[in-house]
Scaffold this active site. Structure first.
Site, PDB file in Angstrom:
ATOM      1  N   MET A  86       0.802  -1.295   0.002  1.00 20.69           N
ATOM      2  CA  MET A  86       0.179  -0.058  -0.093  1.00 20.69           C
ATOM      3  C   MET A  86       0.739   1.182  -0.026  1.00 20.69           C
ATOM      4  O   MET A  86       1.710   1.324   0.733  1.00 20.69           O
ATOM      5  CB  MET A  86      -1.050   0.049   1.148  1.00 20.69           C
ATOM      6  CG  MET A  86      -1.704  -1.092   1.141  1.00 20.69           C
ATOM      7  SD  MET A  86      -2.835  -1.034   2.924  1.00 20.69           S
ATOM      8  CE  MET A  86      -1.636  -1.710   3.960  1.00 20.69           C
ATOM      9  N   ILE A  95       2.232  -5.091   8.255  1.00 21.32           N
ATOM     10  CA  ILE A  95       3.530  -4.763   8.185  1.00 21.32           C
ATOM     11  C   ILE A  95       3.864  -3.239   8.159  1.00 21.32           C
ATOM     12  O   ILE A  95       3.203  -2.696   7.033  1.00 21.32           O
ATOM     13  CB  ILE A  95       4.495  -5.443   7.014  1.00 21.32           C
ATOM     14  CG1 ILE A  95       4.418  -7.071   7.235  1.00 21.32           C
ATOM     15  CG2 ILE A  95       6.059  -5.240   7.300  1.00 21.32           C
ATOM     16  CD1 ILE A  95       4.851  -7.837   6.254  1.00 21.32           C
ATOM     17  N   GLY A 129       1.472   4.094   4.550  1.00 25.55           N
ATOM     18  CA  GLY A 129       2.348   3.282   3.698  1.00 25.55           C
ATOM     19  C   GLY A 129       2.902   1.955   4.211  1.00 25.55           C
ATOM     20  O   GLY A 129       3.570   2.033   5.502  1.00 25.55           O
ATOM     21  N   SER A 130       2.499   1.084   3.867  1.00 26.07           N
ATOM     22  CA  SER A 130       2.692  -0.339   4.557  1.00 26.07           C
ATOM     23  C   SER A 130       2.579  -1.571   3.520  1.00 26.07           C
ATOM     24  O   SER A 130       2.459  -1.313   2.288  1.00 26.07           O
ATOM     25  CB  SER A 130       1.872  -0.399   5.674  1.00 26.07           C
ATOM     26  OG  SER A 130       0.590  -0.030   5.517  1.00 26.07           O
ATOM     27  N   ARG A 131       2.300  -2.716   4.107  1.00 24.61           N
ATOM     28  CA  ARG A 131       2.043  -3.902   3.312  1.00 24.61           C
ATOM     29  C   ARG A 131       1.479  -4.862   4.444  1.00 24.61           C
ATOM     30  O   ARG A 131       1.313  -4.976   5.399  1.00 24.61           O
ATOM     31  CB  ARG A 131       3.395  -4.798   3.064  1.00 24.61           C
ATOM     32  CG  ARG A 131       3.207  -5.643   2.087  1.00 24.61           C
ATOM     33  CD  ARG A 131       4.794  -6.122   1.494  1.00 24.61           C
ATOM     34  NE  ARG A 131       5.181  -7.542   2.185  1.00 24.61           N
ATOM     35  CZ  ARG A 131       6.432  -7.759   2.196  1.00 24.61           C
ATOM     36  NH1 ARG A 131       7.276  -6.846   1.815  1.00 24.61           N
ATOM     37  NH2 ARG A 131       6.721  -8.795   2.860  1.00 24.61           N
TER      38      ARG A 131
END
Length: 232
Positions: free
Chosen positions: A102, A159, A189-191
């Protein structure tokens, strides 16, 4: 009335976790505008971006226990067989991992990929390297859920990314969860990694854009092979 309904249906609601940030950006815009008027409009641009970041749209989720639904909006950044994180207690054998990255313009509300019962939730502190990098799965701050489904236990890992500094999870162990149900959010901002047991076949390709709660990323009990796509 039709015009009112059109406007109401077009405006995407902001998740309640975003209210303090939107308010802070707006107040900062007023202060900056008092110092130098053009700064007010610059601040308002950031305020609107903040509201957009925390948007929480409705999604239409396929109701099929054989389907795995994307837990996040973003780009499919990895499809591979890897050993799941030790804290998930999913064993030492490789599992299919599908990762969705993301960026700061994606919706960051996270949704359950399958229906089932939450077995455990495990938080682990860590660093904040770029979440798009593969090593982020091991090095970054993360929060992992294990969900018991009709096809066995799956792992869902939030994450943190390069600028993310807060992982939110409002789900609890032993609670039932439906596919597409909201369970958490990551700021800026991440995953999301999804770990799937044997029998799951990918239904997305690398680089594909996924929509949380709607895009089918994998499927169980299917005789079809992995999806084949082409870029055009």
């Amino acid at each position: 009335m039709s015009l009112f309904n059109t406007v109401r249906n077009t405006i995407v609601p902001v998740h309640k976790e975003g209210y303090p940030f939107v308010a802070a950006f707006f107040v900062a815009s007023l202060v900056l505008g008092w110092i130098f008027k053009p700064l007010f409009w610059i601040g308002m641009i950031f305020t609107l971006w903040c509201a957009y970041f925390f948007r929480d749209p409705e999604r239409v989720t396929p109701q099929d226990d054989d389907l795995v639904i994307s837990p996040a909006d973003g780009k499919v950044s990895a499809i591979q067989m890897v050993t799941p994180p030790a804290e998930l207690n999913l064993g030492s054998e490789p599992m299919l991992r599908i990762s969705v990255f993301m960026n700061v313009f994606n919706c960051h509300v996270n949704r359950a990929p399958m229906r089932g019962r939450i077995v455990s939730i495990n938080y682990r502190s860590g660093s904040f390297v770029n979440a798009e990098l593969d090593k982020a799965s091991e090095d970054n701050e993360r929060n992992g859920l294990v969900i018991e489904t009709r096809h066995g236990q799956i792992g869902v890992v939030q994450i943190a990314g390069l600028v993310a500094r807060r992982i939110l999870c409002w789900a609890n162990p032993n609670e039932p969860v439906d596919a597409g149900e909201r369970f958490g959010l990551i700021r800026f901002g991440s995953r999301l990694d999804v770990f799937l047991p044997a029998g799951a076949a990918p239904r997305v390709s690398l680089g594909q854009t996924a929509v949380a709660g709607e895009t089918v990323i994998a499927e169980f009990a299917s005789t079809k092979g992995p999806v084949i796509s082409r870029r055009s």
